[in-house]
Write an enzyme that holds these catalytic residues in place. Structure first.
Site, PDB file in Angstrom:
ATOM      1  N   SER A 168      36.744 -20.141  -3.586  1.00 55.27           N
ATOM      2  CA  SER A 168      37.561 -20.310  -2.483  1.00 55.27           C
ATOM      3  C   SER A 168      37.357 -18.906  -1.656  1.00 55.27           C
ATOM      4  O   SER A 168      36.967 -18.243  -1.966  1.00 55.27           O
ATOM      5  CB  SER A 168      39.103 -20.110  -3.160  1.00 55.27           C
ATOM      6  OG  SER A 168      40.122 -19.825  -2.207  1.00 55.27           O
ATOM      7  N   LYS A 207      38.879 -17.019  -9.414  1.00 52.89           N
ATOM      8  CA  LYS A 207      37.734 -17.470  -8.959  1.00 52.89           C
ATOM      9  C   LYS A 207      36.741 -16.477  -8.908  1.00 52.89           C
ATOM     10  O   LYS A 207      35.529 -16.844  -9.150  1.00 52.89           O
ATOM     11  CB  LYS A 207      38.163 -17.708  -7.490  1.00 52.89           C
ATOM     12  CG  LYS A 207      39.007 -18.992  -7.239  1.00 52.89           C
ATOM     13  CD  LYS A 207      38.246 -20.194  -7.651  1.00 52.89           C
ATOM     14  CE  LYS A 207      39.348 -21.501  -7.813  1.00 52.89           C
ATOM     15  NZ  LYS A 207      38.825 -22.717  -8.403  1.00 52.89           N
ATOM     16  N   TYR A 264      45.338 -15.728  -9.368  1.00 56.67           N
ATOM     17  CA  TYR A 264      44.648 -16.995  -8.785  1.00 56.67           C
ATOM     18  C   TYR A 264      42.946 -16.767  -8.229  1.00 56.67           C
ATOM     19  O   TYR A 264      42.060 -17.013  -8.627  1.00 56.67           O
ATOM     20  CB  TYR A 264      45.405 -17.764  -7.698  1.00 56.67           C
ATOM     21  CG  TYR A 264      44.397 -18.961  -7.176  1.00 56.67           C
ATOM     22  CD1 TYR A 264      44.009 -20.157  -7.973  1.00 56.67           C
ATOM     23  CD2 TYR A 264      43.872 -18.717  -5.973  1.00 56.67           C
ATOM     24  CE1 TYR A 264      43.147 -21.012  -7.434  1.00 56.67           C
ATOM     25  CE2 TYR A 264      43.110 -19.877  -5.266  1.00 56.67           C
ATOM     26  CZ  TYR A 264      42.685 -20.891  -5.970  1.00 56.67           C
ATOM     27  OH  TYR A 264      41.730 -21.918  -5.545  1.00 56.67           O
TER      28      TYR A 264
HETATM   29  P1  NAD Z   1      44.259 -30.302  -7.224  1.00 57.33           P
HETATM   30  O1  NAD Z   1      45.508 -29.637  -8.119  1.00 57.33           O
HETATM   31  O2  NAD Z   1      44.729 -31.591  -6.596  1.00 57.33           O
HETATM   32  O3  NAD Z   1      43.228 -30.738  -8.357  1.00 57.33           O
HETATM   33  C1  NAD Z   1      42.901 -30.019  -9.565  1.00 57.33           C
HETATM   34  C2  NAD Z   1      42.683 -30.890 -10.677  1.00 57.33           C
HETATM   35  O4  NAD Z   1      42.271 -30.305 -11.697  1.00 57.33           O
HETATM   36  C3  NAD Z   1      43.898 -31.778 -11.030  1.00 57.33           C
HETATM   37  O5  NAD Z   1      43.792 -33.018 -10.815  1.00 57.33           O
HETATM   38  C4  NAD Z   1      44.624 -31.022 -12.191  1.00 57.33           C
HETATM   39  O6  NAD Z   1      45.344 -32.088 -13.046  1.00 57.33           O
HETATM   40  C5  NAD Z   1      43.184 -30.952 -13.039  1.00 57.33           C
HETATM   41  N1  NAD Z   1      43.151 -29.935 -14.034  1.00 57.33           N
HETATM   42  C6  NAD Z   1      43.634 -28.476 -13.674  1.00 57.33           C
HETATM   43  N2  NAD Z   1      43.599 -27.964 -15.129  1.00 57.33           N
HETATM   44  C7  NAD Z   1      43.021 -28.749 -16.045  1.00 57.33           C
HETATM   45  C8  NAD Z   1      42.301 -28.517 -17.212  1.00 57.33           C
HETATM   46  N3  NAD Z   1      42.860 -27.732 -17.973  1.00 57.33           N
HETATM   47  N4  NAD Z   1      41.892 -29.564 -17.557  1.00 57.33           N
HETATM   48  C9  NAD Z   1      41.534 -30.796 -16.913  1.00 57.33           C
HETATM   49  N5  NAD Z   1      42.164 -31.121 -15.820  1.00 57.33           N
HETATM   50  C10 NAD Z   1      42.667 -29.891 -15.052  1.00 57.33           C
HETATM   51  O7  NAD Z   1      43.598 -29.223  -6.434  1.00 57.33           O
HETATM   52  P2  NAD Z   1      42.505 -29.376  -5.488  1.00 57.33           P
HETATM   53  O8  NAD Z   1      43.064 -28.910  -4.094  1.00 57.33           O
HETATM   54  O9  NAD Z   1      41.833 -30.677  -5.416  1.00 57.33           O
HETATM   55  O10 NAD Z   1      41.446 -28.092  -5.849  1.00 57.33           O
HETATM   56  C11 NAD Z   1      40.241 -28.533  -6.617  1.00 57.33           C
HETATM   57  C12 NAD Z   1      39.842 -26.929  -6.652  1.00 57.33           C
HETATM   58  O11 NAD Z   1      39.296 -26.325  -5.658  1.00 57.33           O
HETATM   59  C13 NAD Z   1      40.546 -25.999  -7.564  1.00 57.33           C
HETATM   60  O12 NAD Z   1      39.464 -25.392  -8.541  1.00 57.33           O
HETATM   61  C14 NAD Z   1      40.926 -25.247  -6.445  1.00 57.33           C
HETATM   62  O13 NAD Z   1      41.128 -23.930  -6.972  1.00 57.33           O
HETATM   63  C15 NAD Z   1      39.901 -25.157  -5.626  1.00 57.33           C
HETATM   64  N6  NAD Z   1      40.235 -24.860  -4.068  1.00 57.33           N
HETATM   65  C16 NAD Z   1      41.331 -25.435  -3.597  1.00 57.33           C
HETATM   66  C17 NAD Z   1      41.548 -25.252  -2.209  1.00 57.33           C
HETATM   67  C18 NAD Z   1      42.581 -25.817  -1.470  1.00 57.33           C
HETATM   68  O14 NAD Z   1      43.308 -25.292  -0.654  1.00 57.33           O
HETATM   69  N7  NAD Z   1      43.113 -27.061  -2.020  1.00 57.33           N
HETATM   70  C19 NAD Z   1      41.202 -24.312  -1.511  1.00 57.33           C
HETATM   71  C20 NAD Z   1      40.022 -23.426  -2.261  1.00 57.33           C
HETATM   72  C21 NAD Z   1      39.409 -23.869  -3.420  1.00 57.33           C
HETATM   73  C1  WQD Z   2      47.989 -21.192   6.197  1.00 63.98           C
HETATM   74  C2  WQD Z   2      48.545 -20.474   7.433  1.00 63.98           C
HETATM   75  C3  WQD Z   2      50.585 -19.231   6.607  1.00 63.98           C
HETATM   76  C4  WQD Z   2      52.802 -22.327   4.910  1.00 63.98           C
HETATM   77  C5  WQD Z   2      45.795 -20.524   0.551  1.00 63.98           C
HETATM   78  C6  WQD Z   2      45.282 -20.033  -0.532  1.00 63.98           C
HETATM   79  C7  WQD Z   2      43.972 -19.882  -0.565  1.00 63.98           C
HETATM   80  C8  WQD Z   2      43.436 -21.078  -0.542  1.00 63.98           C
HETATM   81  C9  WQD Z   2      43.916 -21.916   0.663  1.00 63.98           C
HETATM   82  C10 WQD Z   2      42.906 -21.860  -2.782  1.00 63.98           C
HETATM   83  C11 WQD Z   2      49.249 -19.038   7.094  1.00 63.98           C
HETATM   84  C12 WQD Z   2      51.189 -20.223   7.467  1.00 63.98           C
HETATM   85  C13 WQD Z   2      51.795 -21.551   5.653  1.00 63.98           C
HETATM   86  C14 WQD Z   2      54.231 -22.526   5.475  1.00 63.98           C
HETATM   87  C15 WQD Z   2      53.347 -21.092   7.544  1.00 63.98           C
HETATM   88  N1  WQD Z   2      43.568 -22.011  -1.765  1.00 63.98           N
HETATM   89  N2  WQD Z   2      52.053 -21.150   6.762  1.00 63.98           N
HETATM   90  N3  WQD Z   2      54.246 -21.974   6.670  1.00 63.98           N
HETATM   91  O1  WQD Z   2      47.384 -18.801   2.936  1.00 63.98           O
HETATM   92  O2  WQD Z   2      45.325 -19.528   4.396  1.00 63.98           O
HETATM   93  O3  WQD Z   2      45.279 -19.936   1.943  1.00 63.98           O
HETATM   94  O4  WQD Z   2      45.420 -22.016   0.468  1.00 63.98           O
HETATM   95  O5  WQD Z   2      41.738 -21.421  -2.925  1.00 63.98           O
HETATM   96  O6  WQD Z   2      43.835 -19.192  -1.980  1.00 63.98           O
HETATM   97  O7  WQD Z   2      45.878 -18.705  -0.472  1.00 63.98           O
HETATM   98  O8  WQD Z   2      46.730 -21.238   3.434  1.00 63.98           O
HETATM   99  O9  WQD Z   2      47.992 -23.189   4.075  1.00 63.98           O
HETATM  100  O10 WQD Z   2      49.101 -21.430   2.473  1.00 63.98           O
HETATM  101  O11 WQD Z   2      48.589 -20.973   5.043  1.00 63.98           O
HETATM  102  O12 WQD Z   2      53.518 -20.633   8.506  1.00 63.98           O
HETATM  103  O13 WQD Z   2      55.206 -23.116   5.078  1.00 63.98           O
HETATM  104  O14 WQD Z   2      50.014 -21.026   7.438  1.00 63.98           O
HETATM  105  O15 WQD Z   2      51.104 -17.810   6.706  1.00 63.98           O
HETATM  106  O16 WQD Z   2      49.125 -18.332   8.286  1.00 63.98           O
HETATM  107  P1  WQD Z   2      46.243 -19.620   3.299  1.00 63.98           P
HETATM  108  P2  WQD Z   2      47.871 -21.764   3.720  1.00 63.98           P
END
Ligand code: NAD
Ligand code: WQD
Length: 379
Positions: free
Chosen positions: A137, A165, A161
């Site tokens: 991430s 990562k 969190y």
């Molecule tokens: P999500 O929660 O929709 O998907 C994650 C999936 O993993 C879910 O289906 C959950 O049930 C499953 N899971 C969690 N723990 C588990 C375990 N112990 N065993 C088996 N399954 C398990 O999340 P997402 O948005 O699809 O994110 C996927 C990956 O990408 C995650 O690792 C997340 O940290 C990373 N990521 C997400 C974002 C984002 O903003 N969505 C940004 C950067 C990184």
């Molecule tokens: C985006 C912008 C908020 C909600 C997060 C995690 C990061 C990654 C992606 C997993 C910011 C603003 C948000 C709201 C708002 N996830 N905001 N009102 O913070 O960039 O990143 O998701 O890895 O680890 O921290 O994403 O969508 O929360 O926020 O004004 O109700 O929207 O302040 O500027 P962020 P976000």
């Protein structure tokens, strides 16, 4: 562009967390590419209905999806899955991702995200499967000193969190040093949004959404009354925070390109790529794009800054473009169009209705050839 269309019909990919938001879109992409896809997910933050829809969208390739309801923390169950299939590579999405929850429950996050990954890596190692794409991430850049963020920026975790990562990234770097047979790609996603253009799969967060676009979407369908805008005094174009939003479909093709790179680059080692668009968009710009797509006003309330938020984060995309041959194709217009298409067709996500305000169990439409099994059945 994406290195798709290669003949890899015989290859089998394990997708952990494949029922989730990014995992379901990527699993679909891999099925369409011609891979056999085995998903393990414990449905902690997802449901079976998403998988049924992936099968439906994959058409004739839907038969190549196999699912196990398995928790990565249950090592025996994961091992049973490996005993039943030969995997050519693993795409590892499974993990918990709510920043606030990770602050309140750090042990849960370390146990699930780090221990779960360690179990997976040990089993991969013992079965000789040493090719991994990992969901990292942009959060590992912490508060970047400048933008755009290049992959060699200093790394810093701002919360448990983010630390999970960073730990897993470090574990993969150590593992490759100890055993150069490992080929690993760490993908640092920026802000994933949008949904499949069909409107059949998309993001379905449980409880109050933490992220901007799922919140906007719930205001649009009437589930929340207004959006809180966290901070209007940042040093940005309009004072609101700037992020690099990326269409989930572009992330899916990014994984496809990363897998192709793993298979074709014996000396890839442990390499990091940003997956972003390279463009920053403010909160107000994103809301305006959504309002245009949905043809409605989103009520806003300007609030204080959210603790821990940065003013501006966006990706340097050159490395992924040059080495993966991948570039994001969609802008915020397409992201908001597809987010609204998903939201308007599925106002309560995968749940059929939410009339009484209680969480109801997701229902399977059924009728598709989804081979569902649990870990025990894999023995
Ligand atoms: P999500 O929660 O929709 O998907 C994650 C999936 O993993 C879910 O289906 C959950 O049930 C499953 N899971 C969690 N723990 C588990 C375990 N112990 N065993 C088996 N399954 C398990 O999340 P997402 O948005 O699809 O994110 C996927 C990956 O990408 C995650 O690792 C997340 O940290 C990373 N990521 C997400 C974002 C984002 O903003 N969505 C940004 C950067 C990184
Ligand atoms: C985006 C912008 C908020 C909600 C997060 C995690 C990061 C990654 C992606 C997993 C910011 C603003 C948000 C709201 C708002 N996830 N905001 N009102 O913070 O960039 O990143 O998701 O890895 O680890 O921290 O994403 O969508 O929360 O926020 O004004 O109700 O929207 O302040 O500027 P962020 P976000």
């Amino acid at each position: 562009m994406v290195a798709n269309g290669q003949p890899h019909l015989e290859q089998c990919i394990l997708v952990t967390g494949g029922a989730g938001y990014i995992g379901s879109h990527t699993a679909l992409q891999l099925l369409l590419d011609g891979y056999t896809v085995v998903i393990v997910d414990n449905f902690d933050n997802s449901c079976e209905e998403a998988l049924q829809r992936v099968v439906e969208l994959a058409g004739k390739n839907g038969k190549n999806l196999i699912f196990y309801q398995v928790d990565l923390c249950n090592k025996d169950a994961v091992e049973n899955v490996f005993a039943s299939h030969h995997f050519d590579a693993v795409v590892h999405f499974a993990g918990l991702k709510a920043v606030g929850e990770s602050v309140a429950k750090p042990l849960l996050y370390y146990l699930n995200n780090v221990n779960g990954t360690l179990n997976l890596l040990e089993i991969m190692s013992s079965y000789g499967c040493k090719k991994l794409v990992f969901s990292s991430s942009a959060t590992v850049y912490g508060q970047p000193k400048s933008v755009p963020c290049t992959e060699d920026f200093p790394l810093q975790a701002m919360n448990p969190y983010g630390r999970t990562k960073l730990f897993v990234e470090d574990i993969m770097r150590d593992l490759h040093k100890a055993d150069p047979e490992w080929r690993t790609i760490l993908l640092r996603y920026f802000n994933p949004v949008g949904a499949h253009p069909s409107g059949r799969i998309g993001e379905d967060p449980r409880g109050i959404p933490n992220n901007l676009m799922p919140y906007v979407q719930q205001v649009a369908v009437g589930r929340r009354s207004e959006l809180s805008v966290f901070g209007s005094d940042y040093n940005t174009r309009d004072g609101t925070g700037v992020r690099d939003y990326i269409h989930v479909q572009d992330l899916a093709t990014g994984h496809s390109a990363a897998l192709f790179k793993l298979f074709t680059t014996p000396n890839i080692g442990c390499t990091v790529y940003n997956l972003g668009t390279g463009k920053g968009t403010s909160v107000l710009e994103m809301v305006a794009a959504f309002e245009k797509a949905a043809q409605m006003k989103i009520p806003l309330r300007i609030m204080d800054r959210r603790p821990g938020d940065c003013s501006e984060v966006y990706a340097a995309t050159e490395k992924a473009e040059k080495e993966l041959g991948w570039k994001a194709q969609n802008g915020i217009e397409e992201m908001c169009r597809d987010q609204w298409n998903w939201a308007s067709k599925n106002p309560f996500g995968y749940q059929p209705s939410h009339a009484d305000g209680k969480e109801s169990k997701p229902v399977c439409n059924g009728g598709h050839d989804l081979k569902i099994s649990n870990g025990a059945a894999a023995t």
